[in-house]
Design a protein around this motif. Structure first.
Motif, mmCIF file in Angstrom:
data_model
loop_
_atom_site.group_PDB
_atom_site.id
_atom_site.type_symbol
_atom_site.label_atom_id
_atom_site.label_comp_id
_atom_site.label_asym_id
_atom_site.label_seq_id
_atom_site.Cartn_x
_atom_site.Cartn_y
_atom_site.Cartn_z
ATOM 1 N N SER A 144 -4.190 7.810 -0.375
ATOM 2 C CA SER A 144 -3.098 6.757 -0.117
ATOM 3 C C SER A 144 -2.083 7.052 0.932
ATOM 4 C CB SER A 144 -2.684 5.888 -1.205
ATOM 5 O OG SER A 144 -2.042 6.816 -2.016
ATOM 6 N N THR A 183 -11.066 3.001 -2.056
ATOM 7 C CA THR A 183 -10.131 3.062 -3.124
ATOM 8 C C THR A 183 -9.430 4.146 -2.522
ATOM 9 O OG1 THR A 183 -11.824 2.884 -4.816
ATOM 10 C CG2 THR A 183 -9.715 4.257 -5.217
ATOM 11 N N GLU A 212 -5.779 2.273 -6.204
ATOM 12 C CA GLU A 212 -6.084 0.786 -5.788
ATOM 13 C C GLU A 212 -7.221 0.754 -4.885
ATOM 14 O OE1 GLU A 212 -3.544 -3.211 -3.981
ATOM 15 O OE2 GLU A 212 -2.887 -1.000 -4.073
ATOM 16 N N GLY A 293 -0.328 2.406 -6.706
ATOM 17 C CA GLY A 293 -1.230 1.490 -5.820
ATOM 18 C C GLY A 293 -0.294 1.548 -4.233
#
Length: 308
Positions: A144, A183, A212, A293
């Protein structure tokens, strides 16, 4: 525990920062000395990645974790040497190979060609050696941190559409209708999870981590809303992506081939980790860890400077 980390690239930096915080004596296996490792007071053991040398370097370690992403045969050779060294040492009987990828357990047929050619021989060797060396493969989707601009992450930019967000040009490449899932799991949270797993004996073949799961359309909305200003959205059909792969194959450059094949994943389910399995494993192995997240990553970036 005394844990060796093979490699000193972008991903490894999250591991080198997090492992000492979890009480592990951390050792770096690297071909050349690295300044950032010296700054972190990480012990560096220079190696040529031969079996003989690795056997010596790993003799007092409890486990080895690879963050190496070499190309072609080199990737396979290094990992097979790491495995053989573990088999020869009396103490280092745990190994985590460098995968850090999408759902190869559920969708092996969707794995990019370059990844299959370099990872599958290692998986086969790990399975063939039975229980001489304990191992697991981490599946986390995309890291992420890629939702952050350069300077806020250790990862370099991915060009040629390998990742859809181009912060420099403010262009978002939308794969097809943008409804395929992805993801997103923090690399730092992944490092924390690996550090915690070292305290456990009951490893599974695949370890799923999920920060997330969103769609590309969801991600576009987050980027537009959180970064401010206008973004150009460029639609790319699956046929366009296939043509890019074909052109990259003709060009022959490794970087172009990798990025083109990564782009193909944006049209499939490969990027989606098994959410239910990730939930079960989180409760079993990492009950005290929080996996952030996308919005939390962006909030943290907004509240402090430096690499997140």
């Amino acid at each position: 525990m005394r844990i060796a980390i093979a490699g000193a690239g972008d991903l490894s930096r999250y591991f080198y920062e997090e492992f000492p915080r979890h009480g592990h004596h951390t050792i770096a296996l690297t071909r050349t000395p690295k300044g950032f490792l010296s700054a972190l007071s990480i012990e560096q053991r220079l190696t040529d990645y031969s079996v003989h040398d690795l056997t010596e370097k790993l003799s007092d370690c409890d486990a080895v974790i690879s963050t190496i992403a070499a190309s072609g045969p080199d990737h396979v050779a290094v990992h097979l040497a790491l495995l053989e060294a573990c088999k020869r040492t009396p103490r280092c009987k745990r190994m985590i190979p460098s995968e850090w990828t999408g759902n190869v357990e559920r969708h092996p047929e969707q794995e990019p060609r370059y990844m299959h050619e370099t990872r599958e021989p290692i998986r086969a060797a790990l399975r063939a050696q039975k229980n001489a060396v304990q191992w697991t493969i981490f599946l986390n989707g995309w890291f992420s941190e890629y939702v952050l601009p350069a300077g806020r992450r250790y990862f370099g930019d991915l060009e040629d559409g390998g990742w859809p967000v181009d912060f420099a040009k403010r262009v978002f490449t939308l794969y097809g209708d943008g409804r395929a899932p992805v993801t997103l799991t923090s690399a730092r949270d992944t490092a924390r999870a690996v550090a915690k797993l070292m305290e456990r004996e009951d490893w599974e073949e695949f370890t799923h981590l999920a920060g997330e799961t969103v769609t590309w359309v969801d991600l576009l909305g987050i980027v537009q809303r959180r970064s401010g200003g206008e973004w150009e959205v460029v639609g790319r059909s699956y046929e366009d992506a296939v043509r890019q792969v074909e052109e990259a194959e003709k060009d022959g450059k490794i970087g172009k081939k990798v990025n083109a094949q990564l782009q193909l994943l944006g049209y499939s389910d490969f990027n989606r980790v098994e959410v239910e399995k990730a939930k079960r494993q989180r409760e079993a192995y990492f009950p005290d860890l929080h996996f952030r997240g996308v919005e939390e990553i962006l909030d943290e970036a907004g509240s402090r400077g430096g690499v997140i």
